[in-house]
Design a protein around this motif. Structure first.
Motif, short mmCIF file in Angstrom:
data_model
loop_
_atom_site.label_atom_id
_atom_site.label_comp_id
_atom_site.label_asym_id
_atom_site.label_seq_id
_atom_site.Cartn_x
_atom_site.Cartn_y
_atom_site.Cartn_z
N GLU A 115 30.73 77.41 1.25
CA GLU A 115 29.61 76.69 1.86
C GLU A 115 29.47 77.06 3.33
O GLU A 115 30.45 77.04 4.07
CB GLU A 115 29.81 75.19 1.71
CG GLU A 115 28.62 74.36 2.19
CD GLU A 115 28.68 72.91 1.73
OE1 GLU A 115 27.92 72.10 2.25
OE2 GLU A 115 29.51 72.61 0.83
N GLU A 116 28.26 77.37 3.73
CA GLU A 116 28.00 77.74 5.13
C GLU A 116 28.17 76.54 6.04
O GLU A 116 27.61 75.46 5.79
CB GLU A 116 26.58 78.30 5.27
CG GLU A 116 26.21 78.73 6.68
CD GLU A 116 27.11 79.85 7.18
OE1 GLU A 116 27.78 79.64 8.22
OE2 GLU A 116 27.14 80.92 6.53
N LEU A 117 28.97 76.72 7.10
CA LEU A 117 29.21 75.64 8.05
C LEU A 117 28.28 75.70 9.26
O LEU A 117 28.05 74.66 9.90
CB LEU A 117 30.67 75.67 8.55
CG LEU A 117 31.77 75.57 7.49
CD1 LEU A 117 33.13 75.49 8.17
CD2 LEU A 117 31.55 74.38 6.57
N LYS A 167 25.92 72.81 10.54
CA LYS A 167 26.40 71.47 10.21
C LYS A 167 26.98 70.80 11.45
O LYS A 167 27.40 71.45 12.40
CB LYS A 167 27.48 71.53 9.12
CG LYS A 167 26.99 72.00 7.76
CD LYS A 167 28.10 71.91 6.74
CE LYS A 167 27.65 72.40 5.36
NZ LYS A 167 26.59 71.54 4.79
N ARG A 168 27.03 69.47 11.42
CA ARG A 168 27.72 68.72 12.46
C ARG A 168 29.22 68.74 12.18
O ARG A 168 29.65 68.92 11.04
CB ARG A 168 27.22 67.28 12.52
CG ARG A 168 25.75 67.16 12.92
CD ARG A 168 25.37 65.70 13.16
NE ARG A 168 25.51 64.91 11.94
CZ ARG A 168 24.55 64.77 11.03
NH1 ARG A 168 23.39 65.39 11.19
NH2 ARG A 168 24.76 64.01 9.96
N THR A 169 30.01 68.55 13.23
CA THR A 169 31.46 68.62 13.08
C THR A 169 31.99 67.59 12.09
O THR A 169 32.91 67.88 11.31
CB THR A 169 32.14 68.45 14.45
OG1 THR A 169 31.72 69.53 15.31
CG2 THR A 169 33.65 68.48 14.33
N LEU A 195 34.17 67.98 4.54
CA LEU A 195 34.39 68.99 3.51
C LEU A 195 35.87 69.26 3.27
O LEU A 195 36.23 69.94 2.31
CB LEU A 195 33.68 70.30 3.88
CG LEU A 195 32.15 70.28 3.83
CD1 LEU A 195 31.58 71.58 4.40
CD2 LEU A 195 31.67 70.08 2.40
N GLN A 235 32.52 73.94 14.37
CA GLN A 235 31.17 73.70 14.90
C GLN A 235 31.19 72.79 16.13
O GLN A 235 30.17 72.18 16.47
CB GLN A 235 30.23 73.16 13.82
CG GLN A 235 30.11 74.06 12.59
CD GLN A 235 29.69 75.47 12.94
OE1 GLN A 235 28.62 75.70 13.48
NE2 GLN A 235 30.54 76.46 12.67
N GLU A 271 30.50 66.57 9.49
CA GLU A 271 30.19 67.08 8.15
C GLU A 271 31.21 68.14 7.74
O GLU A 271 31.59 68.22 6.57
CB GLU A 271 28.78 67.65 8.12
CG GLU A 271 27.69 66.60 8.32
CD GLU A 271 26.31 67.21 8.43
OE1 GLU A 271 25.36 66.61 7.89
OE2 GLU A 271 26.16 68.29 9.05
N VAL A 272 31.63 68.97 8.70
CA VAL A 272 32.66 69.97 8.43
C VAL A 272 33.96 69.27 8.04
O VAL A 272 34.63 69.65 7.08
CB VAL A 272 32.87 70.86 9.67
CG1 VAL A 272 34.06 71.81 9.45
CG2 VAL A 272 31.61 71.66 9.98
#
Length: 232
Positions: free
Chosen positions: A65-67, A70-72, A78, A51, A74-75
């Motif tokens: 989970e859909e990325l 999302k902010r980087t 995960l 992202q 947050e990715v």
């Protein structure tokens, strides 16, 4: 369900359409190589997954989970780690300080150091040395170690052999092979022999589209099937 699923992503830089419907997957325990000439969209695919360059259309799922959206950071939280082509180590910090900086929890620092030094013994020998004074291959090993200890469940590895001497490429390849036993990878690599040695499966990108893919057992570094997309 695959660990990472990229489905029909359409990614742009401004008005330039870079990825035109790219789809791929990586299963748990796999190394998947992303092959293609320079400028066809391989690094953009990684940036899209992270992202950093979000797609305008399509889906990117990690652990279901859909990325997209999302902010980087947050990715990353995960468990998706990135080892970029330019390594991005902290040159003015020592090897040990670089590793410590990658560990999410203070409690895990000793385990992280032990894992890094077990995987790359040369880093223990250079633990008090400023990272900027390491050789190119040692810097790449440090970058890989940082990704390995960062509590990541998967690594995106971009051009790990770029600019390295042949012997160092072999060392880095052996290091990545060791790391792949612990964490799955999506690997971008111009060295076709190295990529096929490390990977279980491959995809070929050309002009922003996936044009081929399959098991590495189906091809070799001399395969015309690949060479037509990889030659300049």
């Amino acid at each position: 369900m695959s660990l990472l699923e990229v489905e029909d992503v359409q990614t742009y830089y401004g008005e330039s359409h870079i990825l035109e419907g790219v789809s791929l997957s990586v299963d748990d325990g796999e190394v998947v190589a992303l092959l293609g000439r320079n400028g066809v969209g391989k690094t953009t695919t990684m940036r899209t997954i992270l992202q950093l360059t979000p797609p305008r259309e399509g889906s990117v799922r990690f652990k279901g989970e859909e990325l997209v959206g999302k902010r980087t950071n947050e990715v990353a939280d995960l468990g998706l780690g990135w080892i970029p082509e330019d390594r991005r180590i902290f040159s003015a910090l020592t090897v040990e300080e670089n590793i410590r900086a990658a560990v999410p929890s203070e409690d895990g620092i000793q385990d992280a150091l032990d894992l890094s030094y077990e995987t790359f013994p040369i880093l223990e020998e250079r633990s008090t040395q400023d990272a900027g004074t390491l050789s190119g291959g040692q810097q790449q090993m440090l970058a890989i170690a940082r990704g390995l200890v960062g509590d990541n469940e998967m690594l995106l590895v971009d051009e790990p052999s770029e600019g390295l001497a042949p012997q160092i490429v072999q060392d880095v390849g052996e290091a990545l092979d060791t790391v792949s036993e612990q964490v799955p990878m999506l690997l971008v690599e111009q060295n076709l022999g190295l990529a096929l040695d490390l990977a279980d499966r491959f995809y070929v990108i050309d002009h922003g589209q996936v044009v081929d893919g399959g098991s590495v057992d189906e091809v070799s570094a001399e395969s015309e099937r690949l060479r037509e997309y990889l030659s300049a």
